[in-house]
Design an enzyme around this catalytic site. Structure first.
Site, PDB file in Angstrom:
ATOM      1  N   CYS A  40      39.091  17.010  30.585  1.00  0.00           N
ATOM      2  CA  CYS A  40      38.382  16.480  29.418  1.00  0.00           C
ATOM      3  C   CYS A  40      37.582  17.549  28.693  1.00  0.00           C
ATOM      4  O   CYS A  40      36.348  17.562  28.737  1.00  0.00           O
ATOM      5  CB  CYS A  40      37.490  15.331  29.848  1.00  0.00           C
ATOM      6  N   GLU A  41      38.282  18.480  28.090  1.00  0.00           N
ATOM      7  CA  GLU A  41      37.667  19.539  27.284  1.00  0.00           C
ATOM      8  C   GLU A  41      38.680  20.001  26.272  1.00  0.00           C
ATOM      9  O   GLU A  41      39.836  20.244  26.633  1.00  0.00           O
ATOM     10  CB  GLU A  41      37.324  20.753  28.147  1.00  0.00           C
ATOM     11  N   TYR A  90      39.331  33.748  30.265  1.00  0.00           N
ATOM     12  CA  TYR A  90      39.609  35.116  29.796  1.00  0.00           C
ATOM     13  C   TYR A  90      40.595  35.161  28.634  1.00  0.00           C
ATOM     14  O   TYR A  90      41.173  36.211  28.351  1.00  0.00           O
ATOM     15  CB  TYR A  90      40.218  35.978  30.919  1.00  0.00           C
ATOM     16  N   TYR A 139      44.530  34.625  41.327  1.00  0.00           N
ATOM     17  CA  TYR A 139      43.361  34.079  40.629  1.00  0.00           C
ATOM     18  C   TYR A 139      43.644  32.730  39.969  1.00  0.00           C
ATOM     19  O   TYR A 139      43.061  32.417  38.920  1.00  0.00           O
ATOM     20  CB  TYR A 139      42.820  35.094  39.602  1.00  0.00           C
ATOM     21  N   ARG A 171      42.159  30.605  34.027  1.00  0.00           N
ATOM     22  CA  ARG A 171      42.233  31.904  33.352  1.00  0.00           C
ATOM     23  C   ARG A 171      42.370  31.816  31.824  1.00  0.00           C
ATOM     24  O   ARG A 171      41.724  32.589  31.111  1.00  0.00           O
ATOM     25  CB  ARG A 171      43.320  32.776  33.972  1.00  0.00           C
ATOM     26  N   GLU A 184      43.172  48.757  47.387  1.00  0.00           N
ATOM     27  CA  GLU A 184      42.951  47.326  47.597  1.00  0.00           C
ATOM     28  C   GLU A 184      43.436  46.506  46.401  1.00  0.00           C
ATOM     29  O   GLU A 184      42.637  45.881  45.724  1.00  0.00           O
ATOM     30  CB  GLU A 184      41.492  47.026  47.972  1.00  0.00           C
ATOM     31  N   PRO A 185      44.736  46.476  46.176  1.00  0.00           N
ATOM     32  CA  PRO A 185      45.280  45.670  45.087  1.00  0.00           C
ATOM     33  C   PRO A 185      45.313  44.187  45.463  1.00  0.00           C
ATOM     34  O   PRO A 185      45.571  43.834  46.615  1.00  0.00           O
ATOM     35  CB  PRO A 185      46.707  46.207  44.933  1.00  0.00           C
ATOM     36  N   GLY A 186      45.030  43.350  44.488  1.00  0.00           N
ATOM     37  CA  GLY A 186      45.115  41.906  44.713  1.00  0.00           C
ATOM     38  C   GLY A 186      46.155  41.304  43.796  1.00  0.00           C
ATOM     39  O   GLY A 186      47.247  40.908  44.197  1.00  0.00           O
ATOM     40  N   ARG A 187      45.833  41.309  42.478  1.00  0.00           N
ATOM     41  CA  ARG A 187      46.702  40.690  41.491  1.00  0.00           C
ATOM     42  C   ARG A 187      48.145  41.206  41.579  1.00  0.00           C
ATOM     43  O   ARG A 187      49.086  40.419  41.603  1.00  0.00           O
ATOM     44  CB  ARG A 187      46.143  40.984  40.095  1.00  0.00           C
TER      45      ARG A 187
HETATM   46  N1  LLP Z   1      38.561  45.634  44.911  1.00  0.00           N
HETATM   47  C1  LLP Z   1      37.430  45.208  44.361  1.00  0.00           C
HETATM   48  C2  LLP Z   1      36.156  45.799  44.775  1.00  0.00           C
HETATM   49  C3  LLP Z   1      37.450  44.208  43.385  1.00  0.00           C
HETATM   50  O1  LLP Z   1      36.322  43.784  42.828  1.00  0.00           O
HETATM   51  C4  LLP Z   1      38.706  43.647  42.987  1.00  0.00           C
HETATM   52  C5  LLP Z   1      38.773  42.586  41.988  1.00  0.00           C
HETATM   53  C6  LLP Z   1      39.877  44.129  43.612  1.00  0.00           C
HETATM   54  C7  LLP Z   1      39.767  45.135  44.560  1.00  0.00           C
HETATM   55  C8  LLP Z   1      41.240  43.599  43.269  1.00  0.00           C
HETATM   56  O2  LLP Z   1      41.558  43.832  41.954  1.00  0.00           O
HETATM   57  P1  LLP Z   1      43.030  43.468  41.417  1.00  0.00           P
HETATM   58  O3  LLP Z   1      43.989  44.414  42.103  1.00  0.00           O
HETATM   59  O4  LLP Z   1      43.291  42.067  41.772  1.00  0.00           O
HETATM   60  O5  LLP Z   1      42.953  43.711  39.976  1.00  0.00           O
HETATM   61  N2  LLP Z   1      39.297  36.631  38.297  1.00  0.00           N
HETATM   62  C9  LLP Z   1      39.744  37.719  37.454  1.00  0.00           C
HETATM   63  C10 LLP Z   1      39.920  38.994  38.233  1.00  0.00           C
HETATM   64  C11 LLP Z   1      38.669  39.446  38.939  1.00  0.00           C
HETATM   65  C12 LLP Z   1      38.853  40.680  39.747  1.00  0.00           C
HETATM   66  C13 LLP Z   1      37.635  40.957  40.568  1.00  0.00           C
HETATM   67  N3  LLP Z   1      37.747  42.084  41.424  1.00  0.00           N
HETATM   68  C14 LLP Z   1      41.039  37.317  36.747  1.00  0.00           C
HETATM   69  O6  LLP Z   1      41.519  36.208  36.960  1.00  0.00           O
HETATM   70  O7  LLP Z   1      41.580  38.090  35.956  1.00  0.00           O
END
Ligand code: LLP
Length: 443
Positions: A366-367, A339, A395, A335, A295-298
């Site tokens: 305004c920060e 972070y 994100y 971000r 389950e990749p997102g980023r």
């Molecule tokens: N699966 C689960 C259970 C997760 O909690 C996450 C991300 C993913 C998959 C996807 O992870 P990725 O492939 O995107 O790394 N807002 C933060 C990132 C938070 C990620 C939370 N969980 C940022 O901007 O860096």
């Protein structure tokens, strides 16, 4: 070894065009800024489809792989439609994400629902629309989901989210798999959960285990480490409970290249390691080759996205920093302030013969902390110049806010010299659409 799209700093179609301007997806970025206004999120369809194909190719030798896009990185109806065309399922984490993919006409069997505190309404919606898998995070949820499923006379197909106790080196806020995490069942709690599923929760059908270690990960070892732990558990559970688990969700987390200092592994490296490890544990623990979910997102969406801004005011601190302010900042990209994330940027309009200088790109909110990029070398900027910040696909929009009551930007999809709006810019009326003035206060 073959490189993959998450290892690129910029969208694959980034070029300097005949006007000396930056172009992406065959679209001149200055023209896009002109046509749609700024700040503007731009998504390059070729780059997005290219990483999808990198993932699919990297795992083609293991046909029991299911690719699920973690839609928390960027969840919009058009993006969901593209990923569905690429044969991805969806890892969703809220009723809102489930509703978005449902309304986009996605096959709900290919949708997974994650989260550490899913509400009654969200679980109810998930069962109502037929979400394929629910990854149950804790004891409270086991009971709640069973009760809802029973009331509907349905069986919920579930995974157990476990905390494998693996640490990775990423920002503390985005680590999840370590022992003291808020997510999932501790390894010592698994048996108790399974006892309950077998003996009490008759409307739950346990299919497998799920873990996720963290995000923006560069270490390749964590995936094999995770598979080792899960395979061992699957074999142990079969032996102790006679329960045959056939699914293993290894989460997301693969990193991207925000700056030249970042060296994320490729999907191909991960694919090879994961497949080798799966083959090893199948032998070692004598288990059926599991169906694996990723389950990749980023790594799916980040590289394809950029943000365009227009340069406004300037402040030269005497003997100090030169601040150049742009028309967006921490509300469209939280971000850097959350972070300490680093980005690179370029000027989109032709500044070929302009001398460079070191400046700090400041946001308009305004920060004092609203600094997008500290100390960056760019051609001397003037009001009206267009700045392109790379790698903002993940994100950014999904964590955007209306801080300072500023409208959220629009998003366009670019491909083959065409641009299509996929999210409208918010209007001033959108900002007050949910406000109510009690009668007694009305003038
Ligand atoms: N699966 C689960 C259970 C997760 O909690 C996450 C991300 C993913 C998959 C996807 O992870 P990725 O492939 O995107 O790394 N807002 C933060 C990132 C938070 C990620 C939370 N969980 C940022 O901007 O860096």
């Amino acid at each position: 070894m073959q490189i993959s799209t998450n290892q690129s700093l910029k969208p694959l179609t980034t070029q300097i065009n005949e006007n000396g301007n930056l172009s992406i997806g065959g679209c001149d970025l200055v023209e896009l800024a002109d046509k749609y206004g700024t700040p503007l999120y731009v998504i390059d369809e070729k780059t997005l489809r290219s990483i999808c194909s990198d993932y699919k190719k990297a795992f083609e030798k293991y046909p029991k792989t299911k690719m699920m896009y973690a839609s928390k990185a960027l969840c919009t109806s058009a993006i969901a439609s593209i990923l569905a065309e690429e044969d991805f399922g969806f890892d969703t984490v809220s009723g809102g994400e489930i509703y978005t993919v449902y309304k986009a006409g996605i096959d709900m069997e290919k949708v997974l629902f994650n989260g550490n505190n899913k509400s009654y309404d969200e679980l109810n919606l998930a069962l109502e629309v037929g979400v394929g898998r629910i990854s149950v995070d804790n004891f409270f949820e086991l009971a709640l989901l069973n009760e809802i499923a029973q009331s509907k006379n349905k069986t919920a197909e579930i995974l157990l989210r476990i905390t494998p106790g693996i640490e990775c080196h990423t920002h503390e806020y985005i680590q999840t798999g370590h022992l003291d995490s808020k997510f999932g069942f501790d390894l010592t709690q698994i048996d108790n959960a399974i006892d309950l599923i077998i003996n009490e929760y008759k409307n739950l059908n346990l299919k497998g285990l799920h873990a996720h270690i963290g995000s923006q990960i560069f270490e390749t070892s964590i995936f094999p480490d995770e598979i080792e732990i899960m395979a061992k558990e699957i074999a142990r559970i079969e032996e102790k409970f006679g329960l045959h688990l056939t699914e293993m969700n290894i989460g997301g987390g693969l990193g991207v290249k925000y700056t030249n200092l970042d060296n994320p592994p490729s999907t191909y490296q991960i694919g090879e390691l994961v497949i080798n490890k799966l083959n090893e544990v199948v032998e070692k623990y004598n288990i059926e080759p599991p169906t694996i979910f990723l389950e990749p997102g980023r790594s799916i969406i980040s590289t394809s996205g950029i943000t365009l801004y227009t340069v406004g005011s300037t402040k030269q601190v005497p003997q100090g920093t030169k601040y150049i302010a742009i028309d967006g900042g921490m509300a469209d990209n939280p971000r850097p302030s959350m972070y300490q994330a680093k980005y690179i940027a370029e000027v989109a309009n032709n500044k070929e013969n302009t001398p460079k200088e070191k400046i700090t790109l400041a946001g308009r909110f305004c920060e004092s902390g609203d600094i997008l990029i500290k100390d960056i070398e760019l051609p001397q900027l003037e009001q009206g110049d267009i700045i392109c910040v790379y790698n903002t696909g993940a994100y950014n929009y999904s964590m955007a806010s209306n801080y300072n009551r500023v409208q959220k930007p629009a998003m366009v999809l670019v491909n083959d010299a065409n641009s299509e709006i996929i999210i409208n810019r918010e209007t001033l009326d959108d900002l007050i659409a949910h406000d109510i003035i009690p009668d007694r206060l009305k003038k």
